[in-house]
Design a protein around this motif. Structure first.
Motif, mmCIF file in Angstrom:
data_model
loop_
_atom_site.group_PDB
_atom_site.id
_atom_site.type_symbol
_atom_site.label_atom_id
_atom_site.label_comp_id
_atom_site.label_asym_id
_atom_site.label_seq_id
_atom_site.Cartn_x
_atom_site.Cartn_y
_atom_site.Cartn_z
ATOM 1 N N VAL A 112 -5.938 4.509 11.734
ATOM 2 C CA VAL A 112 -4.883 3.911 10.913
ATOM 3 C C VAL A 112 -4.998 2.394 10.955
ATOM 4 O O VAL A 112 -4.909 1.725 9.927
ATOM 5 N N ALA A 113 -5.220 1.831 12.142
ATOM 6 C CA ALA A 113 -5.376 0.370 12.268
ATOM 7 C C ALA A 113 -6.561 -0.122 11.438
ATOM 8 O O ALA A 113 -6.467 -1.154 10.771
ATOM 9 N N ALA A 114 -7.661 0.611 11.455
ATOM 10 C CA ALA A 114 -8.827 0.223 10.652
ATOM 11 C C ALA A 114 -8.485 0.265 9.163
ATOM 12 O O ALA A 114 -8.897 -0.607 8.397
ATOM 13 N N GLY A 115 -7.715 1.270 8.747
ATOM 14 C CA GLY A 115 -7.294 1.364 7.342
ATOM 15 C C GLY A 115 -6.406 0.201 6.943
ATOM 16 O O GLY A 115 -6.555 -0.350 5.848
ATOM 17 N N VAL A 116 -5.498 -0.183 7.821
ATOM 18 C CA VAL A 116 -4.614 -1.328 7.539
ATOM 19 C C VAL A 116 -5.439 -2.595 7.400
ATOM 20 O O VAL A 116 -5.239 -3.389 6.470
ATOM 21 N N ARG A 117 -6.366 -2.814 8.333
ATOM 22 C CA ARG A 117 -7.244 -4.004 8.233
ATOM 23 C C ARG A 117 -8.022 -3.988 6.922
ATOM 24 O O ARG A 117 -8.172 -5.019 6.273
ATOM 25 N N PHE A 118 -8.521 -2.822 6.543
ATOM 26 C CA PHE A 118 -9.266 -2.693 5.310
ATOM 27 C C PHE A 118 -8.401 -3.075 4.111
ATOM 28 O O PHE A 118 -8.806 -3.853 3.255
ATOM 29 N N ILE A 119 -7.173 -2.545 4.059
ATOM 30 C CA ILE A 119 -6.274 -2.815 2.934
ATOM 31 C C ILE A 119 -5.946 -4.319 2.877
ATOM 32 O O ILE A 119 -5.975 -4.912 1.802
ATOM 33 N N GLY A 127 0.951 -4.552 -1.208
ATOM 34 C CA GLY A 127 2.159 -4.045 -0.564
ATOM 35 C C GLY A 127 2.384 -2.577 -0.872
ATOM 36 O O GLY A 127 2.709 -1.782 0.020
ATOM 37 N N LEU A 128 2.181 -2.195 -2.121
ATOM 38 C CA LEU A 128 2.350 -0.803 -2.525
ATOM 39 C C LEU A 128 1.305 0.094 -1.860
ATOM 40 O O LEU A 128 1.631 1.152 -1.316
ATOM 41 N N VAL A 129 0.048 -0.334 -1.883
ATOM 42 C CA VAL A 129 -1.016 0.458 -1.264
ATOM 43 C C VAL A 129 -0.771 0.611 0.235
ATOM 44 O O VAL A 129 -0.912 1.706 0.793
ATOM 45 N N LEU A 130 -0.374 -0.470 0.885
ATOM 46 C CA LEU A 130 -0.091 -0.427 2.322
ATOM 47 C C LEU A 130 1.061 0.535 2.618
ATOM 48 O O LEU A 130 0.986 1.349 3.545
ATOM 49 N N THR A 131 2.103 0.489 1.816
ATOM 50 C CA THR A 131 3.246 1.386 1.984
ATOM 51 C C THR A 131 2.835 2.841 1.807
ATOM 52 O O THR A 131 3.184 3.704 2.620
ATOM 53 N N LEU A 132 2.100 3.123 0.742
ATOM 54 C CA LEU A 132 1.666 4.499 0.484
ATOM 55 C C LEU A 132 0.703 4.989 1.561
ATOM 56 O O LEU A 132 0.769 6.151 1.971
ATOM 57 N N TYR A 133 -0.174 4.129 2.019
ATOM 58 C CA TYR A 133 -1.120 4.491 3.080
ATOM 59 C C TYR A 133 -0.377 4.850 4.365
ATOM 60 O O TYR A 133 -0.621 5.885 4.979
ATOM 61 N N LEU A 134 0.565 3.997 4.756
ATOM 62 C CA LEU A 134 1.322 4.259 5.973
ATOM 63 C C LEU A 134 2.161 5.524 5.828
ATOM 64 O O LEU A 134 2.198 6.360 6.737
ATOM 65 N N ALA A 135 2.820 5.686 4.683
ATOM 66 C CA ALA A 135 3.622 6.894 4.467
ATOM 67 C C ALA A 135 2.744 8.137 4.556
ATOM 68 O O ALA A 135 3.118 9.127 5.199
ATOM 69 N N GLY A 136 1.578 8.094 3.952
ATOM 70 C CA GLY A 136 0.666 9.237 4.015
ATOM 71 C C GLY A 136 0.216 9.529 5.435
ATOM 72 O O GLY A 136 0.192 10.689 5.871
ATOM 73 N N ALA A 137 -0.118 8.487 6.182
ATOM 74 C CA ALA A 137 -0.552 8.678 7.569
ATOM 75 C C ALA A 137 0.578 9.249 8.415
ATOM 76 O O ALA A 137 0.360 10.105 9.268
ATOM 77 N N LEU A 138 1.800 8.795 8.172
ATOM 78 C CA LEU A 138 2.947 9.255 8.961
ATOM 79 C C LEU A 138 3.368 10.671 8.599
ATOM 80 O O LEU A 138 3.773 11.441 9.465
ATOM 81 N N LEU A 139 3.300 11.008 7.334
ATOM 82 C CA LEU A 139 3.786 12.310 6.898
ATOM 83 C C LEU A 139 2.741 13.411 6.997
ATOM 84 O O LEU A 139 3.074 14.583 6.933
ATOM 85 N N SER A 140 1.481 13.051 7.156
ATOM 86 C CA SER A 140 0.440 14.071 7.272
ATOM 87 C C SER A 140 0.346 14.530 8.713
ATOM 88 O O SER A 140 0.925 13.947 9.619
ATOM 89 N N ASP A 141 -0.422 15.543 8.908
ATOM 90 C CA ASP A 141 -0.691 16.013 10.260
ATOM 91 C C ASP A 141 -1.967 15.330 10.739
ATOM 92 O O ASP A 141 -2.865 15.947 11.282
ATOM 93 N N PHE A 142 -2.046 14.020 10.505
ATOM 94 C CA PHE A 142 -3.233 13.217 10.754
ATOM 95 C C PHE A 142 -3.748 13.344 12.184
ATOM 96 O O PHE A 142 -4.932 13.452 12.410
#
Length: 178
Positions: A167-174, A137-152
């Protein structure tokens, strides 16, 4: 310019909707309370009577966007697929509202009942141990926050790729890691 709204007809929901439209068009940094009031056909003072600061308005916009993107798990729905759909829904909705992610991520209205508990429950019901559920849950939250706040979306590394697909591939991975 729209017809002027009277004090009695102007309300916070209308202000938030108009602000979200401006944010979609111009981004958070590209709109002002004055432009918003003009869009509403209201005085600047009338707008500020409902939402006293731009920050307060953006907090409400963040709450509205979150509420639109998050839905409860339905009976019979596969929990991890639901969780992935929720994360991607939030990612896409925020992508349509440039600059609003930080107001969703740090909104004070976010409570454990809103996000943390449902995610934790889904992970536990999917066979994660307590420690795995907390960590995931923590990793997923931090990953999403990073993806949203970066200029990804504009990163040279993903120039030819679809950022949403990455991002979807990263979520599946996590969610597949324990």
């Amino acid at each position: 310019m729209p017809a002027a709204k009277s004090r009695a007809t102007l309300n916070a929901d209308d202000i938030v909707e108009a602000a979200l439209t401006l944010i979609r068009e111009r981004g958070v940094d590209g709109f002002s309370m004055r432009q918003l009031s003009e869009r509403l056909g209201a005085s600047l003072g009338a707008t500020y009577r409902h939402l006293p600061t731009k920050d307060a308005l953006l907090q409400q916009c963040g709450k509205a966007v979150f509420d639109r993107s998050w839905r409860p798990l339905q009976d019979g729905e596969e929990p991890l697929e639901w969780l992935q759909a929720q994360v991607m829904s939030l990612y896409h909705v925020l992508g349509e509202h440039p600059g609003l992610a930080s107001y969703v991520i740090r909104r004070p209205q976010a409570s454990a009942r809103d996000i943390v508990d449902p995610v934790h429950d889904v992970l536990i019901s999917s066979g994660f141990t307590e420690d795995e559920a907390i960590t995931t849950g923590l990793v997923l939250t931090l990953y999403l926050a990073g993806a949203l706040l970066s200029d990804f979306e504009h990163s040279v590394a993903v120039e030819t790729a679809d950022a949403g697909a990455l991002v979807a591939a990263g979520v599946r991975f996590i969610l597949g890691r324990r």
